[in-house]
Write an enzyme that holds these catalytic residues in place. Structure first.
Site, mmCIF file in Angstrom:
data_model
loop_
_atom_site.group_PDB
_atom_site.id
_atom_site.type_symbol
_atom_site.label_atom_id
_atom_site.label_comp_id
_atom_site.label_asym_id
_atom_site.label_seq_id
_atom_site.Cartn_x
_atom_site.Cartn_y
_atom_site.Cartn_z
ATOM 1 N N SER A 308 0.828 -1.199 0.000
ATOM 2 C CA SER A 308 0.000 0.000 0.000
ATOM 3 C C SER A 308 0.869 1.257 0.000
ATOM 4 O O SER A 308 2.026 1.226 0.417
ATOM 5 C CB SER A 308 -0.911 0.004 1.229
ATOM 6 N N GLY A 345 -1.921 -0.196 -3.931
ATOM 7 C CA GLY A 345 -0.726 0.637 -3.830
ATOM 8 C C GLY A 345 -0.900 2.054 -4.299
ATOM 9 O O GLY A 345 -0.049 2.907 -4.021
ATOM 10 N N GLU A 394 -6.294 -3.014 -8.007
ATOM 11 C CA GLU A 394 -7.121 -3.179 -6.813
ATOM 12 C C GLU A 394 -6.953 -1.936 -5.932
ATOM 13 O O GLU A 394 -6.429 -1.991 -4.826
ATOM 14 C CB GLU A 394 -6.725 -4.445 -6.062
ATOM 15 N N SER A 395 -7.410 -0.826 -6.451
ATOM 16 C CA SER A 395 -7.195 0.462 -5.776
ATOM 17 C C SER A 395 -8.358 0.754 -4.827
ATOM 18 O O SER A 395 -9.380 1.305 -5.234
ATOM 19 C CB SER A 395 -7.056 1.570 -6.821
ATOM 20 N N ARG A 397 -7.969 2.100 -1.245
ATOM 21 C CA ARG A 397 -7.731 3.302 -0.446
ATOM 22 C C ARG A 397 -7.971 4.568 -1.268
ATOM 23 O O ARG A 397 -8.591 5.530 -0.795
ATOM 24 C CB ARG A 397 -6.287 3.269 0.069
ATOM 25 N N TYR A 458 14.814 29.398 38.533
ATOM 26 C CA TYR A 458 14.406 29.515 39.938
ATOM 27 C C TYR A 458 12.925 29.198 40.125
ATOM 28 O O TYR A 458 12.519 28.652 41.159
ATOM 29 C CB TYR A 458 14.725 30.917 40.469
ATOM 30 N N CYS A 546 -10.861 5.759 28.941
ATOM 31 C CA CYS A 546 -9.977 5.786 30.118
ATOM 32 C C CYS A 546 -8.654 5.127 29.751
ATOM 33 O O CYS A 546 -8.267 4.095 30.317
ATOM 34 C CB CYS A 546 -10.641 5.076 31.289
ATOM 35 N N ASP A 547 -7.959 5.697 28.799
ATOM 36 C CA ASP A 547 -6.737 5.094 28.279
ATOM 37 C C ASP A 547 -5.774 6.200 27.870
ATOM 38 O O ASP A 547 -6.160 7.147 27.191
ATOM 39 C CB ASP A 547 -7.059 4.209 27.073
ATOM 40 N N TYR A 588 -10.638 1.539 5.778
ATOM 41 C CA TYR A 588 -10.188 0.695 6.887
ATOM 42 C C TYR A 588 -10.676 1.108 8.277
ATOM 43 O O TYR A 588 -10.828 0.254 9.150
ATOM 44 C CB TYR A 588 -8.653 0.596 6.923
#
Length: 712
Positions: A308, A345, A394-395, A397, A458, A546-547, A588
């Site tokens: 890709s 790709g 196979e495009s 994306r 300081y 919570c991560d 994705y």
């Protein structure tokens, strides 16, 4: 007296100072004089008054990563240009208007859906399919190539039903097909292609067992243009065996494991040690088995995949040349070769840099990509006197990334520096240790001498000593807070880099932007409105989970923070709300998103351009998973949970009227609504149980849409 000295004017005078004999506590001098503050405000206002949407467009690089589909209108809102460069001004779709339509209550003509929200734009899908086909057709005509291009969409990129169906529909004039990599994807593709062009390819990739191969052969029997691509050598035995049992003649392809490899993150599946494909030795053994079985004529397609996000056409051409050499050898060996499938790709320029040295960008456009492919295949085939093959790609994306926009809201932000009148200097000094007092006096002396770096030194020492005192128990929390405020104030005055503020967003990064935390993928994130105002706050985004990984602190351009606007009570255009958009995330993200902290997916709306007053029409609205839906994913049973809580209320004798006026029926209704609603925060102000119940009724849900067990 210097401004810094005003800030740290000592409450307890150090020995040797002229006013050492005066032991009274002086009130702190204001940090900035009223005149200085007025000048600062005037400068800020002057700069803001000259700010325009064009400045925001340049700041966020919208024309670089967003062209030709996204821009900013004169109102400072992000707009979609549904037909790309061919879009007219009156066809532009204002994203803020979509948000308003979706989030307004049904009683006000809206859909009553909360954010976060995914906006799908089928017009962009159509334009991407047409543009890809046009790029290849132009290259084919320009180079006198004697065959044609027909692509396939790999459904793994986004398996949403309407996305796949739209691509099949939009691609039908171009024989555009689908690629599947698993059995459920194959079933999906078979069903969708029943309404597609009969010449469209159905490319079957991925690991295969007998059931997968049988499905592919059934697809062939159903007159779908199916190609079974061998990824592993042993798959040829399955194909030969099942072909004889089912009495169907398959079309077979082989995936070659090329030597060509790109070094980026997405190149790990390419090269000799890649996950998929056959070596030259394995290809020769497959040819021999097919020949021995009288099926060598079934071998008609060569497939390869460099990886890709191929960064440059130079690398692309290297791979295509190597693959075409293999293709020509298969022709020489007697295979009835017809198609060369160059795989995926085709990259997306996520940051607008047009760079060939980054996983976030590519150095070419559609036209350059197509021209490089056609040229490389043509040269080798002409040299070997081989008929030009059909070109397939196979495009995924590049087709779906632009069509989907994630919109979410910043609900609050931290404030770094308190006002000077919130710092009680006498209270601070009163409890300091002797060492801390010395730091304070030294800070004051350094301020008088304009020694900014010494001031910061300081101030830092003072802060650390006070932290130690607090841990020992000799300093109160109010004093520690004032010292923290003093440190922040000193840092601001001397021009030290102010830490980025945290903007809390109503979103789960793990659910909606999983590639960010998993592989560090960066997407363009910008405000979708107020772009006629100058953004002056550097911020990072923190989600609801919570991560500690639930934050976005990397942005395009290598930035670790994003320039944002102050959150306001009312910005005049969005009722005080502040909306951000994540762009180019159509591939994705939805399939990979999880349910960390049980946050499900966002609401989804599909929008088409129209000639109405709003320039758009909603064609589909799908509410995101409710709390009950998410619980079911983890094998919980919300209906039983609800009954358990209801019985608990009965067991503890919840009176018909509690002290706060809440009656039993309303409490139970509120519980039911909690199961029914999405997990994300409701941006509305807090309200009583009765108001929640009334709001639920106003939301527009009919009795049939209510849970059947709400009052069971």
């Amino acid at each position: 007296m210097p401004v810094m000295a005003c800030c740290v004017d000592s409450a307890v005078a150090p020995p040797g100072h002229a006013d050492a004999g005066d032991t009274s506590i002086r009130s702190p001098v204001p940090f900035l004089s009223s005149n200085a503050a007025a000048v600062t405000a005037a400068v800020a206002n002057s700069e803001s008054s000259h700010w325009s949407p064009a400045h925001s467009s340049a700041l966020y690089r919208i024309d670089e990563w967003g062209a030709p589909y996204f821009s900013v209108n004169s109102y400072g809102n992000v707009v979609v240009r549904p037909y790309g460069a061919g879009s007219l001004a009156h066809q532009e779709i204002d994203l803020l208007k979509i948000v308003k339509k979706v989030s307004d209550p049904k009683s006000a003509g809206g859909l009553g859906l909360r954010l976060p929200l995914i906006v799908r734009l089928p017009d962009l899908l159509k334009n991407r399919v047409e543009s890809l086909h046009s790029a290849f057709e132009s290259a084919i005509q320009a180079q006198c190539y004697e065959s044609h291009y027909q692509g396939v969409y790999p459904v793994k990129c986004n398996q949403d039903r309407l996305v796949v169906e739209d691509i099949v529909k939009f691609g039908a004039p171009f024989r555009f097909g689908l690629e599947a990599g698993s059995k459920p994807e194959l079933l999906l593709a078979m069903s969708c292609l029943c309404k597609g062009n009969p010449e469209a390819l159905l490319v079957c990739n991925g690991f295969k067992d007998a059931e997968y191969v049988s499905l592919a052969l059934i697809a062939k029997k159903l007159a779908l243009n199916t190609v079974i691509v061998l990824e592993q050598e042993e798959e040829v035995n399955l194909v030969i065996d099942l072909t004889n049992k089912l009495s169907v003649r398959p079309v077979i392809g082989v995936r070659a494991k090329l030597r060509t490899k790109h070094s980026g993150h997405f190149g790990s599946t390419s090269g000799e040690k890649g996950k998929f494909g056959l070596t030259t030795t394995q290809i020769l053994r497959v040819v021999k088995k097919l020949q021995d079985s009288g099926m060598l004529d079934c071998l008609q397609l060569l497939h390869f995949h460099i990886g890709s996000q191929i960064p440059s056409t130079a690398l692309l051409q290297d791979g295509v040349v190597e693959a075409t050499q293999i293709y020509s050898e298969l022709v020489r060996l007697g295979a009835c070769m017809k198609v060369i499938d160059i795989g995926g790709g085709l990259g997306v320029d996520y940051d607008g840099s047009k760079s060939g040295n980054s996983d976030l960008s590519v150095s070419y456009g559609l036209e350059e990509y197509a021209s490089a492919v056609v040229n490389a295949i043509r040269i080798i085939c002409d040299r070997k006197s081989i008929k030009h093959p059909i070109i397939c790609s196979e495009s995924g994306r590049a087709i779906v990334s632009h069509h989907s926009i994630l919109i979410f809201e910043a609900i609050s932000a931290t404030v770094n520096t308190p006002a000077m009148n919130h710092i009680d200097l006498p209270l601070v000094i009163e409890g300091l240790s002797e060492d801390a007092r010395c730091d304070y006096w030294n800070l004051s002396d350094a301020a008088m001498r304009h020694e900014n770096e010494t001031c910061l030194l300081y101030a830092d020492q003072l802060k650390q000593r006070c932290v130690d005192q607090f841990i020992e128990g000799s300093l109160r929390i109010e004093q520690l807070a004032d010292v923290d405020g003093l440190f922040d104030l000193v840092s601001k005055v001397i021009g030290a880099a102010e830490p980025a503020r945290i903007y809390n967003v109503n979103l789960s990064i793990f659910t909606s932007i999983p590639d960010f935390w998993s592989i560090g993928q960066v997407f363009p994130i910008i405000p979708i409105h107020r772009l006629d105002e100058k953004p002056e706050v550097r911020g990072v985004l923190s989600d609801l989970t919570c991560d500690s990984d639930g934050k976005i602190d990397k942005f395009i351009g290598g930035e670790t923070s994003l320039l944002l606007h102050e959150l306001e009570g009312n910005d005049g255009g969005a009722n005080g709300r502040y909306y951000l958009g994540m762009f180019l995330g159509g591939a994705y993200q939805e399939a990979l998103g999880g349910v960390h902290n049980l946050f499900g997916g966002p609401n989804v709306v599909s929008v088409l351009q129209s000639d109405g007053p709003q320039s758009f029409a909603g064609t589909r609205a799908v509410p995101g998973p409710s709390c009950a839906d998410v619980l079911r994913m983890l094998q919980h049973e919300p209906e039983l949970m609800f009954e358990t809580l209801k019985h608990r209320a009965e067991e503890f004798h919840v009176e018909d009227h509690d002290n706060d006026g809440t009656n039993y029926a309303t409490l139970i209704s509120s519980l039911a609504r909690s199961f029914h609603n999405m997990p994300y925060l409701n941006a509305l102000s807090p309200c009583s149980y009765e108001e929640v119940h009334n709001a639920a009724a106003e939301f527009g849900a009919s009795e049939d849409e209510q849970w059947s067990y709400c009052y069971a």
